[in-house]
Design an enzyme around this catalytic site. Structure first.
Site, mmCIF file in Angstrom:
data_model
loop_
_atom_site.group_PDB
_atom_site.id
_atom_site.type_symbol
_atom_site.label_atom_id
_atom_site.label_comp_id
_atom_site.label_asym_id
_atom_site.label_seq_id
_atom_site.Cartn_x
_atom_site.Cartn_y
_atom_site.Cartn_z
ATOM 1 N N HIS A 60 -4.168 -8.904 -5.684
ATOM 2 C CA HIS A 60 -5.515 -8.629 -5.157
ATOM 3 C C HIS A 60 -6.469 -8.094 -6.225
ATOM 4 C CE1 HIS A 60 -3.749 -8.338 -0.794
ATOM 5 N NE2 HIS A 60 -3.857 -9.567 -1.224
ATOM 6 N N ASN B 219 11.011 0.921 3.465
ATOM 7 C CA ASN B 219 9.753 1.223 4.150
ATOM 8 C C ASN B 219 9.966 2.387 5.100
ATOM 9 O OD1 ASN B 219 7.057 0.169 4.060
ATOM 10 N ND2 ASN B 219 7.275 -0.433 6.198
ATOM 11 N N ILE C 264 -4.434 -2.353 -6.091
ATOM 12 C CA ILE C 264 -5.467 -2.666 -7.089
ATOM 13 C C ILE C 264 -5.756 -1.467 -7.990
ATOM 14 C CG2 ILE C 264 -6.578 -4.425 -5.639
ATOM 15 C CD1 ILE C 264 -8.638 -2.352 -4.777
ATOM 16 N N CYS D 14 -23.717 -13.092 -15.577
ATOM 17 C CA CYS D 14 -23.359 -13.540 -16.935
ATOM 18 C C CYS D 14 -21.876 -13.371 -17.249
ATOM 19 C CB CYS D 14 -24.225 -12.829 -17.979
ATOM 20 S SG CYS D 14 -23.740 -11.108 -18.287
ATOM 21 N N ARG E 108 -6.625 0.673 5.537
ATOM 22 C CA ARG E 108 -6.377 0.098 6.868
ATOM 23 C C ARG E 108 -6.059 1.168 7.903
ATOM 24 N NH1 ARG E 108 -4.053 -2.986 3.304
ATOM 25 N NH2 ARG E 108 -5.021 -4.995 2.919
ATOM 26 N N ALA F 250 0.806 -1.224 0.000
ATOM 27 C CA ALA F 250 0.000 0.000 0.000
ATOM 28 C C ALA F 250 0.840 1.276 0.000
ATOM 29 C CB ALA F 250 -0.930 0.004 1.212
ATOM 30 N N ILE G 225 9.535 5.378 -0.617
ATOM 31 C CA ILE G 225 9.929 4.536 -1.750
ATOM 32 C C ILE G 225 10.181 5.385 -3.007
ATOM 33 C CG2 ILE G 225 7.482 3.961 -2.224
ATOM 34 C CD1 ILE G 225 10.030 1.321 -2.695
ATOM 35 N N THR H 289 5.421 -1.898 2.240
ATOM 36 C CA THR H 289 4.563 -2.868 2.926
ATOM 37 C C THR H 289 5.168 -3.231 4.278
ATOM 38 O OG1 THR H 289 3.704 -5.135 2.942
ATOM 39 C CG2 THR H 289 5.622 -4.721 1.559
ATOM 40 N N SER H 290 4.303 -3.354 5.267
ATOM 41 C CA SER H 290 4.774 -3.766 6.592
ATOM 42 C C SER H 290 4.875 -5.292 6.649
ATOM 43 C CB SER H 290 3.802 -3.271 7.647
ATOM 44 O OG SER H 290 2.496 -3.690 7.307
HETATM 45 ZN ZN LIG Z 1 -24.918 -9.782 -16.859
#
Ligand SMILES: [Zn+2]
Length: 241
Positions: free
Chosen positions: A121, A214, A105, A132, A36, A24, A232, A191-192
């Site tokens: 993730h 970090n 993400i 669908c 978080r 993150a 970073i 990241t931790s």
């Molecule tokens: Zn659909």
């Protein structure tokens, strides 16, 4: 340049098989908040902790509340890559970096030009109909309100992100493990290392150039060959190709 950054520069200069593993902290430097780090504002607006809201069962049972949180806290279409993303893309283009493995993400590595990006993730940029399977871009979420629905079947469209209670993509995990096993230099940043599966994955690295960058100490500092404390983006921007 401080001594630790000089050592990192030397290792990067000598390697053509660098892998980066990011958390993150890489995104927070682009202004994307880490969900978080819960703030007071959050407590006033949401009745549930993020780990509850971002779960598979909550998406099913409280879809509208899920999307309120998701649009507010999880997507940041305005965010731009920072110097860390830019340097990693340059290192890949120079044939030195093999892959970026990320827990983020937001798609910022690809926006910066990185091609081999393993998003453990998932990504807010990929969305699909829960019935669908039709694919939708992020605009399906950002340009709608309430529960986003499929144009074809009217069912809920959901992000292709791994929620709590959901399994990670094992093919992707195996690819990540393969990159980590064969890496010469492994740089872990932002990241931790407490969030699954980060700490476990790092164990697959077999080399002797494990670099941790970090802002605060991590559980793996003892195992690292080089620990650099700081931003970073600031640290990677000192590296020259
Ligand atoms: Zn659909």
């Amino acid at each position: 340049m401080d001594q630790a950054v000089k050592t990192l520069q030397t290792w990067i200069s000598e390697s053509k098989n660098i892998v980066f593993f990011g958390g993150a902290g890489v995104s927070t430097e682009s202004g994307i908040p880490d969900f978080r780090s819960v703030d007071g504002l959050y407590h006033q607006q949401y009745a549930y902790p993020p780990e509850t809201v971002l779960s598979h069962s909550f998406l099913r049972s409280h879809s509208e509340e899920f999307y309120r949180f998701y649009r507010d806290k999880m997507i940041a279409p305005w965010a731009k890559p920072n110097p860390a993303h830019a340097k990693l893309a340059e290192l890949e283009q120079a044939g030195k970096l093999q892959a970026v493995i990320t827990q983020n993400i937001d798609g910022l590595h690809q926006m910066a030009g990185s091609r081999q990006v393993l998003e453990l993730h998932g990504s807010v940029h990929r969305n699909y109909c829960s019935k669908c399977g039709r694919s939708y871009p992020i605009s399906r979420i950002t340009e709608s309100s309430g529960i986003p629905v499929c144009e074809d079947c009217g069912s809920m469209v959901r992000p292709d992100v791994v929620l709590y209670e959901e399994a990670l993509d094992m093919d992707l995990m195996n690819r990540a493990i393969s990159y980590l096993r064969s890496a010469d230099v492994l740089i872990v940043g932002g990241t931790s290392l407490v969030v699954y599966p980060a700490a476990g994955l790092i164990q697959y690295y077999r080399g002797n150039k494990l670099v941790l960058i970090n802002k605060s100490p991590t559980a793996l500092d003892q195992k690292a060959n080089l620990v650099i404390s700081g931003s970073i983006g600031e640290i990677l921007s000192q590296i020259t190709l």
